[in-house]
Design an enzyme around this catalytic site. Sequence first.
Site, mmCIF file in Angstrom:
data_model
loop_
_atom_site.group_PDB
_atom_site.id
_atom_site.type_symbol
_atom_site.label_atom_id
_atom_site.label_comp_id
_atom_site.label_asym_id
_atom_site.label_seq_id
_atom_site.Cartn_x
_atom_site.Cartn_y
_atom_site.Cartn_z
ATOM 1 N N LYS A 172 71.579 -18.365 54.452
ATOM 2 C CA LYS A 172 73.040 -18.208 54.446
ATOM 3 C C LYS A 172 73.393 -16.745 54.185
ATOM 4 C CE LYS A 172 77.407 -19.415 52.914
ATOM 5 N NZ LYS A 172 77.745 -18.286 52.119
ATOM 6 N N MET A 215 73.440 -17.786 41.051
ATOM 7 C CA MET A 215 74.511 -17.379 40.137
ATOM 8 C C MET A 215 75.256 -18.614 39.618
ATOM 9 S SD MET A 215 75.796 -13.712 41.409
ATOM 10 C CE MET A 215 76.821 -14.217 42.755
ATOM 11 N N GLY A 216 74.630 -19.778 39.730
ATOM 12 C CA GLY A 216 75.264 -20.998 39.221
ATOM 13 C C GLY A 216 76.306 -21.532 40.184
ATOM 14 N N HIS A 259 72.009 -24.939 47.118
ATOM 15 C CA HIS A 259 71.057 -24.448 46.113
ATOM 16 C C HIS A 259 69.959 -25.481 45.873
ATOM 17 C CE1 HIS A 259 74.883 -22.334 44.741
ATOM 18 N NE2 HIS A 259 74.065 -21.321 44.875
ATOM 19 N N SER A 307 79.970 -22.119 47.069
ATOM 20 C CA SER A 307 80.835 -22.405 45.913
ATOM 21 C C SER A 307 82.264 -21.970 46.225
ATOM 22 C CB SER A 307 80.326 -21.725 44.645
ATOM 23 O OG SER A 307 79.331 -20.803 44.922
ATOM 24 N N GLY A 313 68.052 -18.366 50.456
ATOM 25 C CA GLY A 313 68.803 -19.048 51.509
ATOM 26 C C GLY A 313 69.180 -18.096 52.631
HETATM 27 P P1 AMP Z 1 74.130 -17.648 44.973
HETATM 28 O O1 AMP Z 1 74.203 -18.515 43.783
HETATM 29 O O2 AMP Z 1 75.323 -17.713 45.847
HETATM 30 O O3 AMP Z 1 73.682 -16.245 44.645
HETATM 31 O O4 AMP Z 1 72.964 -18.253 45.884
HETATM 32 C C1 AMP Z 1 71.681 -18.467 45.377
HETATM 33 C C2 AMP Z 1 70.748 -18.774 46.509
HETATM 34 O O5 AMP Z 1 71.192 -19.956 47.178
HETATM 35 C C3 AMP Z 1 70.693 -17.658 47.564
HETATM 36 O O6 AMP Z 1 69.352 -17.496 48.000
HETATM 37 C C4 AMP Z 1 71.579 -18.189 48.638
HETATM 38 O O7 AMP Z 1 71.284 -17.681 49.920
HETATM 39 C C5 AMP Z 1 71.276 -19.684 48.567
HETATM 40 N N1 AMP Z 1 72.344 -20.469 49.182
HETATM 41 C C6 AMP Z 1 73.677 -20.407 48.932
HETATM 42 N N2 AMP Z 1 74.352 -21.256 49.759
HETATM 43 C C7 AMP Z 1 73.422 -21.836 50.544
HETATM 44 C C8 AMP Z 1 73.478 -22.791 51.598
HETATM 45 N N3 AMP Z 1 74.622 -23.304 52.026
HETATM 46 N N4 AMP Z 1 72.314 -23.172 52.189
HETATM 47 C C9 AMP Z 1 71.131 -22.651 51.778
HETATM 48 N N5 AMP Z 1 71.017 -21.745 50.792
HETATM 49 C C10 AMP Z 1 72.138 -21.343 50.171
#
Ligand code: AMP
Length: 287
Positions: A158, A38-39, A45, A195, A156
């Site tokens: 996470k 989601m940026g 990421h 983020s 991730g």
């Molecule tokens: P998001 O932009 O928050 O939707 O995350 C996009 C991808 O990045 C998802 O698969 C998350 O699980 C991964 N992600 C976010 N934060 C982390 C982190 N600290 N370590 C590893 N992967 C992450």
Amino acid sequence: MFYFAPFILFIFKTHTELSVWLREKKSENKTIGFVPTMGALHSGHIALVDRSMQTTDATLVSIFINPKQFNNASDFEKYPVTTTQDIAMLEKAGCHAVYIPEIADVYPEHLPHIALELGMLNEVLEGPKRPGHFDGVVQIVHRFLNIIHPDKLFLGLKDYQQCKVIEALIKKYFPVIELVFCATEREASGLAKSSRNMRLSEAGRTKAAEIYKVLKDISLQYKKTSLENALEAAKAALLKKDIEVEYLENANANTLALTNQWQEPGNNVVLLAAYLEHVRLIDNLQF
Ligand code: AMP
């Protein structure tokens, strides 16, 4: 004499443009790695991007703030948008392409709703706390996978519960796609990169390091005390740092069934959601 070809990151705004690039890669028998985001990118990421770069021929990232997965409208409106920095980070990482669509490109009229029986996965932890969230995740990931048909999808850990939901989606609708779960990237303090950390004060970031510390402490208590005692001690330690626990539970790492009994080694996952300085943080540890 060495010549370095200038690096080009392809930026696609529509799935039609993206499809041309995808067709070209597939006609050259190149494998595609896909990293949905989601940026507001950070090094967590980029670790996923790096993993894709290492194991596939062409890496595609999406940047799309998916309205369907926000159960709270103001959360959606407040979600940080940092597209220029995101693009610079992807260029630096050597990523091949990024898809940054508008809502209408992703959700055209009459797009069918994807049904996926999530059962337990939607009944615990984030499920009841964020009604509709996982349904929104299912809709967006299905739509992207239907457009892209990558060889590998990078997620991730996470977002552990999300990984399990997408695993169920892949199993039902895209069994040929390989799912790659990537370890959580952390600050030196142990705080999981997110983020949302930007919204914490300096003091808040220091306090938030307690989250990973208590998760580790619980894993170190494995079978030395009752799980219940370990969870209670963790909650008390968090409270001392002004961290308000929404949930802190141990679950079976495969089914996500909550349990008050230690599972076999490797089958425990402790998951937490908590508020600090009005910021909702999530983390987990499998052991
Ligand atoms: P998001 O932009 O928050 O939707 O995350 C996009 C991808 O990045 C998802 O698969 C998350 O699980 C991964 N992600 C976010 N934060 C982390 C982190 N600290 N370590 C590893 N992967 C992450």
